[in-house]
Design an enzyme around this catalytic site. Structure first.
Site, PDB file in Angstrom:
ATOM      1  N   GLY A   1      -0.639   4.611  -1.332  1.00 42.66           N
ATOM      2  CA  GLY A   1      -1.735   5.258  -0.628  1.00 42.66           C
ATOM      3  C   GLY A   1      -1.263   6.407   0.237  1.00 42.66           C
ATOM      4  O   GLY A   1      -0.063   6.719   0.307  1.00 42.66           O
TER       5      GLY A   1
ATOM      6  N   HIS B   1      -7.376   9.205  10.294  1.00 43.57           N
ATOM      7  CA  HIS B   1      -6.245  10.111  10.128  1.00 43.57           C
ATOM      8  C   HIS B   1      -6.227  10.602   8.689  1.00 43.57           C
ATOM      9  O   HIS B   1      -6.390   9.846   7.754  1.00 43.57           O
ATOM     10  CB  HIS B   1      -4.925   9.436  10.514  1.00 43.57           C
ATOM     11  CG  HIS B   1      -4.744   8.069   9.945  1.00 43.57           C
ATOM     12  ND1 HIS B   1      -5.442   6.968  10.381  1.00 43.57           N
ATOM     13  CD2 HIS B   1      -3.922   7.622   8.961  1.00 43.57           C
ATOM     14  CE1 HIS B   1      -5.073   5.901   9.703  1.00 43.57           C
ATOM     15  NE2 HIS B   1      -4.167   6.277   8.821  1.00 43.57           N
TER      16      HIS B   1
ATOM     17  N   SER C   1      -7.706  -1.073  12.412  1.00 38.62           N
ATOM     18  CA  SER C   1      -8.556   0.101  12.234  1.00 38.62           C
ATOM     19  C   SER C   1      -9.542   0.273  13.384  1.00 38.62           C
ATOM     20  O   SER C   1     -10.038  -0.706  13.953  1.00 38.62           O
ATOM     21  CB  SER C   1      -9.340  -0.033  10.922  1.00 38.62           C
ATOM     22  OG  SER C   1     -10.364   0.927  10.827  1.00 38.62           O
TER      23      SER C   1
ATOM     24  N   GLY D   1       0.812  -1.217   0.000  1.00 40.95           N
ATOM     25  CA  GLY D   1       0.000   0.000   0.000  1.00 40.95           C
ATOM     26  C   GLY D   1       0.839   1.257   0.000  1.00 40.95           C
ATOM     27  O   GLY D   1       0.401   2.302   0.488  1.00 40.95           O
TER      28      GLY D   1
ATOM     29  N   GLU E   1     -12.456   1.023  12.937  1.00 39.11           N
ATOM     30  CA  GLU E   1     -13.725   0.464  12.473  1.00 39.11           C
ATOM     31  C   GLU E   1     -13.985  -0.918  13.068  1.00 39.11           C
ATOM     32  O   GLU E   1     -15.116  -1.407  13.033  1.00 39.11           O
ATOM     33  CB  GLU E   1     -13.747   0.396  10.946  1.00 39.11           C
ATOM     34  CG  GLU E   1     -13.865   1.740  10.261  1.00 39.11           C
ATOM     35  CD  GLU E   1     -15.256   2.367  10.423  1.00 39.11           C
ATOM     36  OE1 GLU E   1     -16.235   1.616  10.575  1.00 39.11           O
ATOM     37  OE2 GLU E   1     -15.349   3.606  10.380  1.00 39.11           O
TER      38      GLU E   1
ATOM     39  N   ASP F   1       0.592  -8.397  -5.780  1.00 42.22           N
ATOM     40  CA  ASP F   1      -0.807  -8.289  -5.371  1.00 42.22           C
ATOM     41  C   ASP F   1      -1.020  -9.096  -4.105  1.00 42.22           C
ATOM     42  O   ASP F   1      -0.412 -10.168  -3.931  1.00 42.22           O
ATOM     43  CB  ASP F   1      -1.725  -8.805  -6.486  1.00 42.22           C
ATOM     44  CG  ASP F   1      -3.153  -8.323  -6.310  1.00 42.22           C
ATOM     45  OD1 ASP F   1      -3.873  -8.913  -5.470  1.00 42.22           O
ATOM     46  OD2 ASP F   1      -3.560  -7.372  -7.003  1.00 42.22           O
ATOM     47  N   LEU F   2      -1.891  -8.593  -3.238  1.00 38.97           N
ATOM     48  CA  LEU F   2      -2.156  -9.280  -1.973  1.00 38.97           C
ATOM     49  C   LEU F   2      -2.940 -10.569  -2.159  1.00 38.97           C
ATOM     50  O   LEU F   2      -3.099 -11.337  -1.214  1.00 38.97           O
ATOM     51  CB  LEU F   2      -2.907  -8.349  -1.018  1.00 38.97           C
ATOM     52  CG  LEU F   2      -2.131  -7.119  -0.559  1.00 38.97           C
ATOM     53  CD1 LEU F   2      -3.022  -6.214   0.289  1.00 38.97           C
ATOM     54  CD2 LEU F   2      -0.885  -7.518   0.217  1.00 38.97           C
TER      55      LEU F   2
ATOM     56  N   TYR G   1     -15.709  -4.195   5.841  1.00 40.75           N
ATOM     57  CA  TYR G   1     -14.340  -3.715   6.058  1.00 40.75           C
ATOM     58  C   TYR G   1     -13.909  -3.952   7.500  1.00 40.75           C
ATOM     59  O   TYR G   1     -12.825  -4.473   7.770  1.00 40.75           O
ATOM     60  CB  TYR G   1     -14.244  -2.228   5.722  1.00 40.75           C
ATOM     61  CG  TYR G   1     -12.932  -1.586   6.122  1.00 40.75           C
ATOM     62  CD1 TYR G   1     -11.781  -1.784   5.365  1.00 40.75           C
ATOM     63  CD2 TYR G   1     -12.847  -0.780   7.258  1.00 40.75           C
ATOM     64  CE1 TYR G   1     -10.577  -1.195   5.725  1.00 40.75           C
ATOM     65  CE2 TYR G   1     -11.653  -0.195   7.627  1.00 40.75           C
ATOM     66  CZ  TYR G   1     -10.518  -0.408   6.861  1.00 40.75           C
ATOM     67  OH  TYR G   1      -9.325   0.163   7.232  1.00 40.75           O
TER      68      TYR G   1
ATOM     69  N   LEU H   1       0.122  -2.070   4.868  1.00 40.78           N
ATOM     70  CA  LEU H   1      -0.893  -1.024   4.796  1.00 40.78           C
ATOM     71  C   LEU H   1      -1.888  -1.267   3.669  1.00 40.78           C
ATOM     72  O   LEU H   1      -2.922  -0.598   3.604  1.00 40.78           O
ATOM     73  CB  LEU H   1      -0.231   0.349   4.593  1.00 40.78           C
ATOM     74  CG  LEU H   1       0.972   0.689   5.479  1.00 40.78           C
ATOM     75  CD1 LEU H   1       1.450   2.106   5.187  1.00 40.78           C
ATOM     76  CD2 LEU H   1       0.642   0.514   6.950  1.00 40.78           C
TER      77      LEU H   1
END
Length: 342
Positions: A15, A187, A134, A12, A136, A67-68, A157, A89
């Site tokens: 990003g 953030h 996260s 990531g 979340e 790629d993940l 997510y 990330l």
């Protein structure tokens, strides 16, 4: 004999967080390697300030296609790079979109974490691993939320991030990996994706002020979040991997503010009243909402010596000013795209 330069591997990296972290690590003298997905168009503009032509010698930043979803390539790449630190990330990170593509979110955000942990184990590389967890994950758990707060995710997510969190804990306990979870609350910064609510607001403010846009459509204005400045949070990631023992940390400001408060400050920054320009569109509501997130980062302060340096009002001003300047540069033709072979 000179000491070996430390190597970091960032998924990531293109990003918001990846680009800030890469800059910080390069400033510390690291050799930084980043994972990027192959695309027919460049998707690495956040790295423009630190990117160098791959034909140059002694590069400190190197990008690798991968790629993940591909565990074999991850294992081979980690074995080849032998990184001292891994910052994971990469993810499908848009909460609202995760309701539309839940299976893909689970594959990348959840199983992607398992694949890279297994790649570390299978490769036998001694490294330190950071998992981007996260807020979340807390979902409907009442605030303030800390490291002991039970998870109750309210989106695909959030569910996928809970999977990644416990996978990280499991590999730490089962295989002795130095693996940590950074449970980061919201953030933001000028590099935030334009579909995330904070950047959606500040970008619209700049365009409305310039007469290029009339309306901004948003969802739940009463949702409360703990908003901080992204470079502070990527610094916390680094601090976690410098500790003598692996552990998990909440990173937050300890304050919460509503989307409505963000709107008020953002429009005030350019001398406008938000109520004349903002409409609520139910299509932006989540099927299950997270009403209130506010983190307790006292453990990070005590153990890591970490504190936020930018408050909420300063953050909103910083983002609005950046988008106003970006739009002025775009309209004046001062932004020039550069062709390059990556």
């Amino acid at each position: 004999m000179s000491e070996e330069k430390r190597r970091a591997f960032i998924t990531g990296i293109s990003g918001q967080d990846g680009s800030y972290l890469a800059e910080q690590l390069l400033e510390k003298g690291y050799e930084v390697h980043g994972l990027v997905r192959r695309s027919s168009s460049f998707n690495t503009r956040r790295l423009d300030s630190i990117y160098r032509d791959p034909h140059e010698h002694g590069l400190a930043l190197v990008l690798h296609y991968g790629d993940l979803s591909d565990g074999v390539s991850l294992t081979n790449l980690i074995r080849e790079l032998q990184p001292h630190e891994i910052y994971h990330l990469g993810a499908q990170s848009h909460v609202r979109v995760s309701f539309d593509i839940p299976e893909y979110t689970a594959q990348t955000t959840g199983l992607g974490t398992l694949r890279i942990l297994e790649a570390v184990r299978a490769s036998g590389v001694e490294t330190r691993f950071y998992q981007a967890s996260s807020s979340e994950m807390f979902g409907s758990a009442p605030p303030p939320q800390n490291e002991l707060t039970p998870f109750h995710p309210r989106s695909p997510y959030g569910v996928a991030k809970v999977f990644g969190y416990w996978a990280t804990v499991n590999y730490r306990e089962a295989y002795g990996l130095f693996a940590v979870n950074g449970i980061l609350f919201n953030h933001e910064g000028s590099r935030r994706g334009e579909t995330f609510v904070s950047r959606k607001i500040t970008r619209a403010v700049a365009r409305i002020k310039a007469g290029l846009q009339n309306k901004l459509y948003l969802g739940n204005l009463d949702a409360r979040r703990d908003w901080g400045w992204a470079p502070d949070y990527t610094h916390a990631m680094f601090l976690m991997l410098q500790q003598p023992e692996p552990d998990d940390f909440v990173i937050a400001t300890g304050e919460s503010h509503s989307v409505r408060e963000f709107l008020e400050l953002a429009f005030q920054r350019v001398g406008l009243d938000w109520q004349g320009y903002v409409d609520v569109d139910p299509r932006y509501y989540r099927p299950s909402e997270v009403d209130h997130l506010r983190g307790d980062a006292s453990k990070a302060e005590q153990v890591l010596g970490w504190k936020p340096t930018v408050n909420f009002r300063e953050l909103v001003a910083l983002m609005v000013d950046a988008d106003v300047q970006l739009l002025e540069d775009e309209l004046a033709g001062r932004l020039v795209s550069v062709d390059r072979d990556r």
